[in-house]
Design a protein around this motif. Structure first.
Motif, PDB file in Angstrom:
ATOM      1  N   VAL A 165      14.973 -62.809 -55.960  1.00 53.65           N
ATOM      2  CA  VAL A 165      13.760 -62.846 -55.130  1.00 53.65           C
ATOM      3  C   VAL A 165      14.111 -63.209 -53.690  1.00 53.65           C
ATOM      4  O   VAL A 165      13.584 -62.642 -52.728  1.00 53.65           O
ATOM      5  CB  VAL A 165      12.743 -63.850 -55.707  1.00 53.65           C
ATOM      6  CG1 VAL A 165      11.561 -64.047 -54.755  1.00 53.65           C
ATOM      7  CG2 VAL A 165      12.245 -63.379 -57.068  1.00 53.65           C
ATOM      8  N   LEU A 166      15.036 -64.165 -53.540  1.00 58.30           N
ATOM      9  CA  LEU A 166      15.454 -64.609 -52.212  1.00 58.30           C
ATOM     10  C   LEU A 166      16.026 -63.454 -51.393  1.00 58.30           C
ATOM     11  O   LEU A 166      15.677 -63.259 -50.221  1.00 58.30           O
ATOM     12  CB  LEU A 166      16.490 -65.719 -52.349  1.00 58.30           C
ATOM     13  CG  LEU A 166      17.018 -66.374 -51.079  1.00 58.30           C
ATOM     14  CD1 LEU A 166      15.907 -67.145 -50.377  1.00 58.30           C
ATOM     15  CD2 LEU A 166      18.176 -67.304 -51.410  1.00 58.30           C
ATOM     16  N   PHE A 167      16.888 -62.635 -52.010  1.00 61.23           N
ATOM     17  CA  PHE A 167      17.490 -61.532 -51.274  1.00 61.23           C
ATOM     18  C   PHE A 167      16.504 -60.385 -51.061  1.00 61.23           C
ATOM     19  O   PHE A 167      16.618 -59.649 -50.081  1.00 61.23           O
ATOM     20  CB  PHE A 167      18.767 -61.052 -51.985  1.00 61.23           C
ATOM     21  CG  PHE A 167      19.976 -61.838 -51.569  1.00 61.23           C
ATOM     22  CD1 PHE A 167      20.845 -61.337 -50.620  1.00 61.23           C
ATOM     23  CD2 PHE A 167      20.218 -63.094 -52.085  1.00 61.23           C
ATOM     24  CE1 PHE A 167      21.939 -62.063 -50.199  1.00 61.23           C
ATOM     25  CE2 PHE A 167      21.312 -63.839 -51.682  1.00 61.23           C
ATOM     26  CZ  PHE A 167      22.180 -63.320 -50.726  1.00 61.23           C
ATOM     27  N   PHE A 168      15.529 -60.248 -51.950  1.00 64.19           N
ATOM     28  CA  PHE A 168      14.455 -59.290 -51.697  1.00 64.19           C
ATOM     29  C   PHE A 168      13.697 -59.680 -50.429  1.00 64.19           C
ATOM     30  O   PHE A 168      13.414 -58.833 -49.569  1.00 64.19           O
ATOM     31  CB  PHE A 168      13.501 -59.238 -52.882  1.00 64.19           C
ATOM     32  CG  PHE A 168      12.283 -58.374 -52.648  1.00 64.19           C
ATOM     33  CD1 PHE A 168      12.337 -57.005 -52.888  1.00 64.19           C
ATOM     34  CD2 PHE A 168      11.103 -58.919 -52.178  1.00 64.19           C
ATOM     35  CE1 PHE A 168      11.227 -56.201 -52.657  1.00 64.19           C
ATOM     36  CE2 PHE A 168       9.988 -58.132 -51.950  1.00 64.19           C
ATOM     37  CZ  PHE A 168      10.056 -56.772 -52.193  1.00 64.19           C
ATOM     38  N   ALA A 227      15.867 -53.091 -51.957  1.00 63.69           N
ATOM     39  CA  ALA A 227      14.467 -52.940 -52.343  1.00 63.69           C
ATOM     40  C   ALA A 227      13.546 -53.585 -51.316  1.00 63.69           C
ATOM     41  O   ALA A 227      12.468 -53.050 -50.990  1.00 63.69           O
ATOM     42  CB  ALA A 227      14.229 -53.543 -53.726  1.00 63.69           C
ATOM     43  N   GLY A 228      13.958 -54.737 -50.792  1.00 64.18           N
ATOM     44  CA  GLY A 228      13.164 -55.396 -49.756  1.00 64.18           C
ATOM     45  C   GLY A 228      13.063 -54.550 -48.494  1.00 64.18           C
ATOM     46  O   GLY A 228      11.987 -54.437 -47.897  1.00 64.18           O
ATOM     47  N   GLN A 229      14.191 -53.940 -48.084  1.00 60.30           N
ATOM     48  CA  GLN A 229      14.169 -53.063 -46.915  1.00 60.30           C
ATOM     49  C   GLN A 229      13.222 -51.877 -47.128  1.00 60.30           C
ATOM     50  O   GLN A 229      12.434 -51.524 -46.256  1.00 60.30           O
ATOM     51  CB  GLN A 229      15.582 -52.559 -46.620  1.00 60.30           C
ATOM     52  CG  GLN A 229      16.470 -53.556 -45.891  1.00 60.30           C
ATOM     53  CD  GLN A 229      16.189 -53.590 -44.398  1.00 60.30           C
ATOM     54  OE1 GLN A 229      16.536 -52.679 -43.655  1.00 60.30           O
ATOM     55  NE2 GLN A 229      15.547 -54.669 -43.947  1.00 60.30           N
ATOM     56  N   ALA A 241      13.207 -57.706 -46.887  1.00 60.42           N
ATOM     57  CA  ALA A 241      11.868 -57.366 -46.414  1.00 60.42           C
ATOM     58  C   ALA A 241      11.584 -57.941 -45.034  1.00 60.42           C
ATOM     59  O   ALA A 241      10.753 -57.400 -44.289  1.00 60.42           O
ATOM     60  CB  ALA A 241      10.823 -57.868 -47.410  1.00 60.42           C
ATOM     61  N   ARG A 242      12.257 -59.009 -44.656  1.00 60.62           N
ATOM     62  CA  ARG A 242      11.999 -59.645 -43.367  1.00 60.62           C
ATOM     63  C   ARG A 242      12.716 -58.966 -42.208  1.00 60.62           C
ATOM     64  O   ARG A 242      12.230 -58.980 -41.085  1.00 60.62           O
ATOM     65  CB  ARG A 242      12.434 -61.115 -43.416  1.00 60.62           C
ATOM     66  CG  ARG A 242      11.532 -62.022 -44.229  1.00 60.62           C
ATOM     67  CD  ARG A 242      11.847 -63.456 -43.889  1.00 60.62           C
ATOM     68  NE  ARG A 242      11.191 -64.371 -44.794  1.00 60.62           N
ATOM     69  CZ  ARG A 242      11.815 -65.028 -45.755  1.00 60.62           C
ATOM     70  NH1 ARG A 242      13.107 -64.854 -45.925  1.00 60.62           N
ATOM     71  NH2 ARG A 242      11.165 -65.849 -46.538  1.00 60.62           N
TER      72      ARG A 242
END
Length: 358
Positions: free
Chosen positions: A49-52, A183-185, A56-57
């Motif tokens: 979750v942290l790396f997601f 996935a976050g990106q 995303a940030r």
């Protein structure tokens, strides 16, 4: 009775205080057996979750605004992934006088992790440096670190004893770090605005994940009895070594930047981006890459270095902010400008000490 006030340069990170408190809790009440397995599984989910959230940030367009300063970025990358590891290897001469073998392994891993993002940008802005270049340099360091740090760790730590890379380390890096980050990106189209409006909530998720990593790692060390290997004298020796490490890199960064005739703003950026190590990236990476009861000792140098870098760099940034020497050919960027929008971390009042996250 007058209230006691901290000196303005003395940045005590509450997050570090919380981690040290958890080390004490883990020493007195370590998690064991089935509860340890459950906590370990939750910690792995938290790391993903942290790396997601990291992915995303980071806004690629904002970061790319400073990409044209390629000479600066090469210097920062060499400091982060070449100079630091070489100094870590040289610190092996201090075993066993100041460091134990496990503490030296932790120092080597510290030297392999990427630079920070938010604190590098915040201090650069505070000292009136080149903020767009800092955004790109710090962000690219973290992106590159996902691939470079495991390779460096493998080269520096494998076969040295105490801690070894797990057999499925590469697959774990891909599944637990790279895939969530990507996935976050990809999710930014739908998640970026929401994350921007709920920074407090995502910050709690960040810190909770890391705190759980710290608790489970140190609990495993306590259960295995590794703390018996570390005396107060050894901890004092480690504090001295990490302080000397930071001082050496700061001096080299500033000296190289002057030698290569960078502008004043670029020198500030090189000093702050090239001397930092990311706790938020390094601690979760350690749990993915390594196994063994000595993992807690592996994390200790990083925790100490993080607090020392905040204190020293806050003092430097404040000193430089009060004695600016503008270069007409390289005007300082507007810290609140459109090119410094990553997590709003570059929007820092130069007259106040910034709040720094790991």
């Amino acid at each position: 009775m007058r209230a006691v006030r901290w000196p303005r340069w003395l940045v005590i990170d509450p997050f570090i205080v919380a981690m040290l408190a958890l080390v004490v809790v883990a020493t007195l009440l370590p998690v064991r057996g089935t509860a340890a397995d459950v906590a370990g599984t939750i910690a792995k989910i938290g790391v993903a979750v942290l790396f997601f959230l990291h992915g995303a940030r980071i806004a690629p367009r904002a970061a790319l605004a400073g990409a044209r300063h390629w000479r600066l970025h090469i210097v920062v990358l060499l400091l982060t992934f070449a100079v630091f590891p070489l100094l870590g290897i040289a610190a092996g001469l201090l075993v066993p006088t100041l460091l134990t073998n496990d503490l030296h392994l932790g120092l080597l891993f510290l030297c392999a992790v990427p630079s920070t993002v938010q604190s590098s940008i915040a201090f650069t802005s505070m000292a009136r440096g080149n903020v767009p270049a800092a955004v790109f340099s710090a962000s690219f360091s973290n992106l590159a670190g996902i691939g470079i740090t495991p390779l460096l760790a493998a080269a520096l730590l494998t076969g040295t004893g105490g801690v070894s890379l797990t057999g499925g380390a590469i697959g774990a890096v891909v599944l637990q770090l790279l895939v969530p980050f990507a996935a976050g990106q990809l999710s930014r189209r739908w998640t970026a605005d929401w994350l921007g409006r709920h920074k407090r909530l995502t910050g709690i998720v960040d810190r909770s994940s890391i705190l759980l990593v710290v608790y489970t790692a140190f609990s495993a060390g306590v259960v295995a009895g590794v703390w018996q290997q570390v005396s107060p004298g050894r901890l004092a020796g480690l504090l001295l070594v990490v302080t000397a490490l930071l001082a050496t890199v700061l001096g080299l960064a500033y000296g190289v930047a002057r030698l290569l005739r960078f502008s004043r703003e670029d020198r500030v950026t090189i000093v702050f981006c090239g001397s930092k190590k990311s706790l938020a990236t390094g601690l979760p990476m350690a749990t993915v890459l390594f196994s063994g009861a000595s993992l807690g000792l592996l994390l200790l140098p990083m925790m100490l270095f993080h607090q020392i870098q905040l204190i020293v760099c806050a003092a430097l940034a404040r000193a430089w902010s009060t004695h600016p020497t503008p270069d007409p050919a390289h005007p300082a960027p507007d810290p609140a400008g459109p090119d410094s929008s990553i997590e709003d971390s570059s929007r820092v009042d130069c007259d106040k000490t910034p709040t720094i996250s790991p």
